[in-house]
Design a protein around this motif. Structure first.
Motif, PDB file in Angstrom:
ATOM      1  N   ASP A   1      21.968  20.847 -11.830  1.00 32.98           N
ATOM      2  CA  ASP A   1      21.352  20.099 -10.734  1.00 32.98           C
ATOM      3  C   ASP A   1      20.423  19.022 -11.279  1.00 32.98           C
ATOM      4  O   ASP A   1      19.996  19.082 -12.421  1.00 32.98           O
ATOM      5  CB  ASP A   1      20.534  21.051  -9.856  1.00 32.98           C
ATOM      6  CG  ASP A   1      21.425  21.954  -9.020  1.00 32.98           C
ATOM      7  OD1 ASP A   1      22.598  21.605  -8.818  1.00 32.98           O
ATOM      8  OD2 ASP A   1      20.924  23.005  -8.585  1.00 32.98           O
ATOM      9  N   HIS A   2      20.098  18.054 -10.429  1.00 31.44           N
ATOM     10  CA  HIS A   2      19.101  17.058 -10.807  1.00 31.44           C
ATOM     11  C   HIS A   2      17.741  17.741 -10.942  1.00 31.44           C
ATOM     12  O   HIS A   2      17.409  18.629 -10.158  1.00 31.44           O
ATOM     13  CB  HIS A   2      19.026  15.961  -9.756  1.00 31.44           C
ATOM     14  CG  HIS A   2      20.276  15.141  -9.651  1.00 31.44           C
ATOM     15  ND1 HIS A   2      20.813  14.473 -10.732  1.00 31.44           N
ATOM     16  CD2 HIS A   2      21.091  14.877  -8.612  1.00 31.44           C
ATOM     17  CE1 HIS A   2      21.909  13.836 -10.342  1.00 31.44           C
ATOM     18  NE2 HIS A   2      22.107  14.075  -9.068  1.00 31.44           N
ATOM     19  N   SER A   3      16.965  17.286 -11.902  1.00 30.47           N
ATOM     20  CA  SER A   3      15.628  17.842 -12.105  1.00 30.47           C
ATOM     21  C   SER A   3      14.609  17.076 -11.261  1.00 30.47           C
ATOM     22  O   SER A   3      14.919  16.017 -10.703  1.00 30.47           O
ATOM     23  CB  SER A   3      15.249  17.734 -13.577  1.00 30.47           C
ATOM     24  OG  SER A   3      15.213  16.372 -13.960  1.00 30.47           O
ATOM     25  N   ASP A   4      13.385  17.597 -11.191  1.00 33.50           N
ATOM     26  CA  ASP A   4      12.307  16.872 -10.506  1.00 33.50           C
ATOM     27  C   ASP A   4      12.086  15.509 -11.146  1.00 33.50           C
ATOM     28  O   ASP A   4      11.875  14.512 -10.467  1.00 33.50           O
ATOM     29  CB  ASP A   4      11.002  17.680 -10.570  1.00 33.50           C
ATOM     30  CG  ASP A   4      11.043  18.896  -9.651  1.00 33.50           C
ATOM     31  OD1 ASP A   4      11.956  18.954  -8.799  1.00 33.50           O
ATOM     32  OD2 ASP A   4      10.179  19.780  -9.797  1.00 33.50           O
ATOM     33  N   ARG A   5      12.111  15.497 -12.471  1.00 30.89           N
ATOM     34  CA  ARG A   5      11.974  14.228 -13.198  1.00 30.89           C
ATOM     35  C   ARG A   5      13.030  13.227 -12.762  1.00 30.89           C
ATOM     36  O   ARG A   5      12.755  12.044 -12.585  1.00 30.89           O
ATOM     37  CB  ARG A   5      12.162  14.466 -14.696  1.00 30.89           C
ATOM     38  CG  ARG A   5      10.922  14.844 -15.429  1.00 30.89           C
ATOM     39  CD  ARG A   5      11.266  15.093 -16.893  1.00 30.89           C
ATOM     40  NE  ARG A   5      10.061  15.181 -17.692  1.00 30.89           N
ATOM     41  CZ  ARG A   5       9.252  16.212 -17.689  1.00 30.89           C
ATOM     42  NH1 ARG A   5       9.504  17.252 -16.924  1.00 30.89           N
ATOM     43  NH2 ARG A   5       8.164  16.211 -18.428  1.00 30.89           N
TER      44      ARG A   5
ATOM     45  N   TYR B   1      14.670  13.182  -9.910  1.00 28.52           N
ATOM     46  CA  TYR B   1      14.396  12.721  -8.546  1.00 28.52           C
ATOM     47  C   TYR B   1      13.232  11.733  -8.506  1.00 28.52           C
ATOM     48  O   TYR B   1      13.239  10.789  -7.712  1.00 28.52           O
ATOM     49  CB  TYR B   1      14.127  13.912  -7.618  1.00 28.52           C
ATOM     50  CG  TYR B   1      15.394  14.613  -7.174  1.00 28.52           C
ATOM     51  CD1 TYR B   1      16.372  13.919  -6.466  1.00 28.52           C
ATOM     52  CD2 TYR B   1      15.623  15.945  -7.468  1.00 28.52           C
ATOM     53  CE1 TYR B   1      17.550  14.534  -6.069  1.00 28.52           C
ATOM     54  CE2 TYR B   1      16.795  16.581  -7.077  1.00 28.52           C
ATOM     55  CZ  TYR B   1      17.750  15.873  -6.376  1.00 28.52           C
ATOM     56  OH  TYR B   1      18.911  16.485  -5.989  1.00 28.52           O
ATOM     57  N   ASN B   2      12.223  11.961  -9.361  1.00 27.50           N
ATOM     58  CA  ASN B   2      11.125  10.990  -9.459  1.00 27.50           C
ATOM     59  C   ASN B   2      11.663   9.624  -9.876  1.00 27.50           C
ATOM     60  O   ASN B   2      11.277   8.603  -9.315  1.00 27.50           O
ATOM     61  CB  ASN B   2      10.084  11.463 -10.488  1.00 27.50           C
ATOM     62  CG  ASN B   2       9.167  12.528  -9.926  1.00 27.50           C
ATOM     63  OD1 ASN B   2       9.038  12.681  -8.720  1.00 27.50           O
ATOM     64  ND2 ASN B   2       8.521  13.269 -10.799  1.00 27.50           N
ATOM     65  N   PHE B   3      12.535   9.653 -10.847  1.00 23.83           N
ATOM     66  CA  PHE B   3      13.136   8.407 -11.326  1.00 23.83           C
ATOM     67  C   PHE B   3      13.892   7.699 -10.198  1.00 23.83           C
ATOM     68  O   PHE B   3      13.718   6.502  -9.965  1.00 23.83           O
ATOM     69  CB  PHE B   3      14.082   8.697 -12.502  1.00 23.83           C
ATOM     70  CG  PHE B   3      14.836   7.500 -12.979  1.00 23.83           C
ATOM     71  CD1 PHE B   3      14.218   6.555 -13.772  1.00 23.83           C
ATOM     72  CD2 PHE B   3      16.166   7.310 -12.618  1.00 23.83           C
ATOM     73  CE1 PHE B   3      14.913   5.432 -14.210  1.00 23.83           C
ATOM     74  CE2 PHE B   3      16.863   6.194 -13.046  1.00 23.83           C
ATOM     75  CZ  PHE B   3      16.237   5.257 -13.846  1.00 23.83           C
ATOM     76  N   ILE B   4      14.706   8.464  -9.485  1.00 23.21           N
ATOM     77  CA  ILE B   4      15.491   7.892  -8.391  1.00 23.21           C
ATOM     78  C   ILE B   4      14.565   7.287  -7.333  1.00 23.21           C
ATOM     79  O   ILE B   4      14.793   6.181  -6.843  1.00 23.21           O
ATOM     80  CB  ILE B   4      16.410   8.972  -7.764  1.00 23.21           C
ATOM     81  CG1 ILE B   4      17.472   9.409  -8.775  1.00 23.21           C
ATOM     82  CG2 ILE B   4      17.058   8.449  -6.489  1.00 23.21           C
ATOM     83  CD1 ILE B   4      18.164  10.724  -8.413  1.00 23.21           C
ATOM     84  N   SER B   5      13.485   8.017  -7.008  1.00 21.28           N
ATOM     85  CA  SER B   5      12.547   7.529  -5.992  1.00 21.28           C
ATOM     86  C   SER B   5      11.921   6.196  -6.395  1.00 21.28           C
ATOM     87  O   SER B   5      11.764   5.298  -5.569  1.00 21.28           O
ATOM     88  CB  SER B   5      11.425   8.540  -5.762  1.00 21.28           C
ATOM     89  OG  SER B   5      11.954   9.762  -5.356  1.00 21.28           O
ATOM     90  N   VAL B   6      11.543   6.105  -7.668  1.00 24.31           N
ATOM     91  CA  VAL B   6      10.907   4.864  -8.119  1.00 24.31           C
ATOM     92  C   VAL B   6      11.924   3.723  -8.159  1.00 24.31           C
ATOM     93  O   VAL B   6      11.599   2.585  -7.826  1.00 24.31           O
ATOM     94  CB  VAL B   6      10.195   5.059  -9.475  1.00 24.31           C
ATOM     95  CG1 VAL B   6       9.639   3.739  -9.995  1.00 24.31           C
ATOM     96  CG2 VAL B   6       9.061   6.067  -9.343  1.00 24.31           C
TER      97      VAL B   6
ATOM     98  N   LYS C   1       2.515  14.477 -12.360  1.00 28.40           N
ATOM     99  CA  LYS C   1       3.093  15.727 -11.839  1.00 28.40           C
ATOM    100  C   LYS C   1       3.923  16.414 -12.909  1.00 28.40           C
ATOM    101  O   LYS C   1       3.828  17.634 -13.100  1.00 28.40           O
ATOM    102  CB  LYS C   1       4.002  15.436 -10.644  1.00 28.40           C
ATOM    103  CG  LYS C   1       3.303  15.001  -9.389  1.00 28.40           C
ATOM    104  CD  LYS C   1       4.333  15.012  -8.266  1.00 28.40           C
ATOM    105  CE  LYS C   1       3.833  14.268  -7.064  1.00 28.40           C
ATOM    106  NZ  LYS C   1       4.870  14.210  -6.016  1.00 28.40           N
ATOM    107  N   ASN C   2       4.750  15.624 -13.613  1.00 22.42           N
ATOM    108  CA  ASN C   2       5.572  16.189 -14.692  1.00 22.42           C
ATOM    109  C   ASN C   2       4.682  16.825 -15.755  1.00 22.42           C
ATOM    110  O   ASN C   2       4.933  17.950 -16.193  1.00 22.42           O
ATOM    111  CB  ASN C   2       6.418  15.099 -15.363  1.00 22.42           C
ATOM    112  CG  ASN C   2       7.460  14.512 -14.432  1.00 22.42           C
ATOM    113  OD1 ASN C   2       7.869  15.154 -13.473  1.00 22.42           O
ATOM    114  ND2 ASN C   2       7.869  13.296 -14.700  1.00 22.42           N
ATOM    115  N   PHE C   3       3.657  16.085 -16.153  1.00 22.65           N
ATOM    116  CA  PHE C   3       2.745  16.585 -17.188  1.00 22.65           C
ATOM    117  C   PHE C   3       2.064  17.873 -16.729  1.00 22.65           C
ATOM    118  O   PHE C   3       1.958  18.841 -17.485  1.00 22.65           O
ATOM    119  CB  PHE C   3       1.683  15.529 -17.525  1.00 22.65           C
ATOM    120  CG  PHE C   3       2.196  14.401 -18.393  1.00 22.65           C
ATOM    121  CD1 PHE C   3       3.440  14.484 -19.003  1.00 22.65           C
ATOM    122  CD2 PHE C   3       1.428  13.273 -18.603  1.00 22.65           C
ATOM    123  CE1 PHE C   3       3.911  13.454 -19.803  1.00 22.65           C
ATOM    124  CE2 PHE C   3       1.888  12.233 -19.406  1.00 22.65           C
ATOM    125  CZ  PHE C   3       3.124  12.320 -20.001  1.00 22.65           C
ATOM    126  N   ALA C   4       1.589  17.857 -15.492  1.00 27.14           N
ATOM    127  CA  ALA C   4       0.859  19.020 -14.980  1.00 27.14           C
ATOM    128  C   ALA C   4       1.735  20.268 -14.999  1.00 27.14           C
ATOM    129  O   ALA C   4       1.317  21.337 -15.454  1.00 27.14           O
ATOM    130  CB  ALA C   4       0.358  18.732 -13.571  1.00 27.14           C
TER     131      ALA C   4
END
Lengths: 146, 108
Positions: free
Chosen positions: A91-95, A97-102, B56-59
Motif C-alpha cells: 500500500d501507499h505509505s503516509d509519506r 500520501y504526503n507527497f501526493i498531497s503536496v 509528522k514523518n519525523f515525529a
C-alpha cells in the motif's frame, strides 16, 4: 512463448544451488535475456545520487560516464504525481500520501498570480509568539501584514 | 489524524502551519538573498507545507525509534537515526551539542 518457459525453468533450479552467485545455467540465461549489452542500443539505467546543496557532501561522487547511462528521473513525470498510482502488494505509505498531497497543492497553486491562497488561508492563524522573529522584519510580506 | 482532534485540533494544526510557513518563508528569503534570486509565494507555500508534513514523518519515526530502544524519551541518538541514509552532518552536529550540554541517554 519459449521466453517465459526458459525463465520458469531457470527459477526451478534456484533450489538446487545454495551459492549467492549465479550458477552457470543462470548466468547463461541472464547473459542472454537480461544483460544490457552495447549492441542493445539502450543505455544502462542508473539512479541519481543524493546530493545536498547546503551541506558538505561526504559521500563520494563516483564519476561515471554520463553519456553511456540513462539516469532514472524522479521528476520528469511530475504532472502524473498528484494522484495515487495503482498498487499491487504494498500500500501507499503516509509519506507517499504526503507527497501526493503536496503535488496536488502545487498543481492548484500553479496558475495563481500575486496573492497566494495558501498564505491567505493560514495567515490569520499565525501567532507571533510561535515564531522566531527575524532581525529584518520587513523581508516578509507575512510580517508586514500580520 | 487531524480530523480526530476536532475543531480545536484543527485550529491548532493551522496555527502550527502558519508558524512553519512564516519560518520557512524567512529561510527561503535567506537562500534567495544568498543566491541572488527570488521565490514566488506559490513556491514558498509548498516548501512550508512539505516542511510541516515532514515534521509528522519525523515525529512518527522518532517515536518508533525510541520505542524500539525501549525508551520513552526521545534522545539525540534517535535523531541521528533519522539521517542514517545520508551524510553524517547530523551526527557531527549532535556530537557538538552532546559535548557542550552533556546530554546522555539514560542507562538501559
Amino acid at each position: 512463448r519459449p521466453l517465459s518457459k526458459e525463465r520458469r525453468s531457470g527459477q526451478k533450479q534456484v533450489h538446487s544451488h545454495e551459492n549467492w552467485s549465479l550458477s552457470p545455467e543462470e548466468f547463461e540465461i541472464w547473459d542472454r535475456l537480461y544483460r544490457i549489452k552495447e549492441s542493445d542500443g539502450v543505455k544502462e539505467p542508473v539512479l541519481p545520487q543524493s546530493h545536498f546543496e547546503t551541506l558538505e557532501n561526504l559521500e563520494d561522487i563516483s564519476e561515471h560516464e554520463e553519456e553511456a547511462t540513462h539516469k532514472l528521473s524522479l521528476s520528469e513525470w511530475s504532472i502524473w504525481q498528484n494522484r495515487p498510482f495503482p498498487t499491487f502488494m504494498v500500500d501507499h505509505s503516509d509519506r507517499c500520501y504526503n507527497f501526493i498531497s503536496v503535488m496536488e497543492m502545487i498543481e492548484l497553486l500553479r496558475n495563481e498570480q500575486g496573492d497566494c491562497s495558501y498564505e491567505l488561508e493560514i495567515q490569520p492563524h499565525l501567532r507571533i509568539e510561535d515564531v522566531h522573529v527575524q532581525r529584518n522584519k520587513s523581508h516578509l510580506s507575512v510580517a508586514n501584514s500580520a | 489524524m487531524e480530523a480526530a482532534e476536532g475543531e480545536e485540533g484543527l485550529l491548532l494544526t493551522q496555527r502550527l502551519r502558519a508558524a512553519v510557513h512564516y519560518m520557512a518563508c524567512g529561510l527561503c528569503q535567506e537562500v534567495a538573498e544568498d543566491k541572488g534570486m527570488e521565490f514566488s509565494k506559490q513556491a514558498m507555500a509548498p516548501i512550508a507545507e512539505i516542511t510541516f508534513r515532514q515534521c509528522k514523518n519525523f515525529a512518527k519515526d522518532l517515536e518508533m525509534f525510541t520505542r524500539h530502544a525501549k525508551q520513552s524519551t526521545i534522545t539525540t541518538e534517535d535523531v541521528k537515526l533519522l539521517a542514517r541514509r545520508s551524510s553524517s552532518y547530523i551526527t557531527q552536529k549532535s556530537d557538538e551539542i552532546t559535548s557542550s550540554d552533556h546530554i546522555h541517554r539514560g542507562k538501559k
